[in-house]
Design an enzyme around this catalytic site. Structure first.
Site, PDB file in Angstrom:
ATOM      1  N   ASP A 237       0.814  -1.203   0.000  1.00  0.00           N
ATOM      2  CA  ASP A 237       0.000   0.000   0.000  1.00  0.00           C
ATOM      3  C   ASP A 237       0.855   1.264   0.000  1.00  0.00           C
ATOM      4  OD1 ASP A 237       0.949  -0.576   2.515  1.00  0.00           O
ATOM      5  OD2 ASP A 237      -1.015  -0.702   3.459  1.00  0.00           O
ATOM      6  N   PHE A 238       1.901   1.266   0.820  1.00  0.00           N
ATOM      7  CA  PHE A 238       2.808   2.422   0.871  1.00  0.00           C
ATOM      8  C   PHE A 238       3.486   2.637  -0.481  1.00  0.00           C
ATOM      9  CE2 PHE A 238       7.110   4.095   1.340  1.00  0.00           C
ATOM     10  CZ  PHE A 238       6.904   5.258   2.075  1.00  0.00           C
TER      11      PHE A 238
END
Length: 398
Positions: A237-238
């Site tokens: 996600d990052f």
């Protein structure tokens, strides 16, 4: 001797600067929370204005007591065009029966099931979602964890924030009202520490994305090779948020928080999540080892108290107690803003939960730094600097 004195004064000034910055963050978080969260929809669902279609990808594994009601909220979304794509790694998983029942109950909702996944990297979530991602038909992709509960208008709220220059809209993590002290402990953490970080990061346009509920333009993922490109990371996600920001796309938080509603709620298991997230942060951003402890209330308060005594000759104990009391007050206020309604626990329970949260986090962080291995369900991973991960053949202890 002079060098030692200058060094001490240098540390003291540094601590006071960090302390001042943290109070600015407290104020900014409250302003951002009041301004951004729980806003009324600017576009009502009349469907006269065409809305983009959304493919909702739901990676699932196992069944918990709240899973049925959580998934059912996705069949009840007030949105004109969307599809539900359920991803299940193991064909023997009992969650299959639950999904089939919901699909039969809501025949008007387009839903598909993908079993087995595809090995495109070390990240099991990416592997599980890959077939569904490839089959997705719409221009927007919503990646949503199994424990998320949605309101009927949540998807519309997220789409409203997907403007021309925005590439990703995500929900700020929070929790549903549940019974028990562990549930209160989780809500206090997400409504104070996590909310402060999230709201300030959104305001300053810093990548603070967690992927439990994220709406993404599929074309932007395809430009870098699709979802599988991020299969080498556990914190995918990052890195897909970073990929967007590196290409000058904005990411933003919508007005409705992500309502986590897991049926399993224990203090120990939640602390294990906190340690796992800390390990990921340290691997992705090594400066976290120094900066994160100095953002903690009790540690920063102790450092700032010593600095205030050295620089201004202020009483150390009085300064420290005032610091903790003011921090506590700001956290209570922020939690009330994020909750946007009555809290499911009383003030005494908040005091106990807040103290537990603040006193244990430094200890959990030290544990995370000393043990870099990450256990994710039945798998164990070793993190490398930069966020890359490799699966290790280790026996999981239960």
């Amino acid at each position: 001797m002079n060098l030692m004195v200058y060094t001490l004064y240098g540390f003291a000034v540094t601590f006071m600067v960090i302390w001042s910055v943290m109070w600015i963050f407290h104020v900014l978080a409250l302003i951002a929370g009041r301004w951004k969260l729980h806003r009324k929809l600017s576009q009502v669902p009349t469907y006269e204005t065409p809305l983009p279609g959304v493919s909702i990808i739901k990676p699932l594994m196992g069944v918990d007591p709240n899973l049925h009601s959580n998934l059912e909220t996705f069949f009840q979304l007030d949105y004109p065009v969307y599809e539900l794509l359920f991803c299940i790694e193991d064909e023997q998983d009992p969650v299959l029966v639950l999904v089939h029942k919901l699909v039969e109950k809501y025949p008007a909702v387009e839903a598909k099931l993908f079993i087995g996944g595809r090995g495109v990297g070390v990240n099991p979530k990416i592997n599980n979602m890959q077939p569904a991602y490839e089959a997705s038909r719409h221009e927007l992709i919503l990646i949503s964890d199994s424990g998320i509960r949605m309101r009927e208008d949540t998807l519309l709220d997220m789409v409203n924030y997907m403007t021309e220059r925005v590439g990703l809209v995500h929900q700020m993590p929070f929790t549903c009202d549940r019974e028990g002290f562990a549930a209160a402990y989780e809500k206090i953490y997400f409504g104070t520490v996590q909310s402060r970080m999230y709201l300030v990061a959104d305001l300053l346009r810093i990548n603070c994305h967690t992927g439990m509920s994220a709406l993404i333009k599929k074309a932007l993922l395809e430009e870098v090779g699709g979802l599988k490109t991020f299969g080498a990371y556990l914190a995918e996600d990052f890195f897909y948020a970073k990929s967007l920001m590196d290409r000058n796309w904005r990411i933003t938080v919508c007005s409705q928080p992500a309502m986590q509603n897991s049926g399993h709620c224990e203090v120990y298991s939640f602390q294990a999540r906190l340690k796992r997230w800390a390990k990921l942060r340290v691997a992705m951003l090594p400066t976290t080892i120094v900066l994160e402890p100095l953002s903690e209330c009790l540690i920063l308060g102790a450092c700032a108290s010593w600095a205030a005594n050295l620089l201004l000759d202020w009483d150390t104990l009085v300064f420290y107690l005032a610091h903790v009391l003011l921090w506590f007050t700001f956290d209570w206020t922020l939690l009330c803003v994020v909750q946007n309604g009555p809290l499911p626990f009383n003030f005494l329970e908040f005091v106990i939960g807040w103290l537990l949260c603040e006193t244990t986090r430094p200890y959990l962080f030290v544990q995370a730094v000393l043990d870099p291995l990450i256990q994710w369900r039945s798998r164990v991973y070793r993190l490398k600097w930069g966020g890359l991960a490799e699966e290790v053949k280790a026996k999981v202890k239960y």
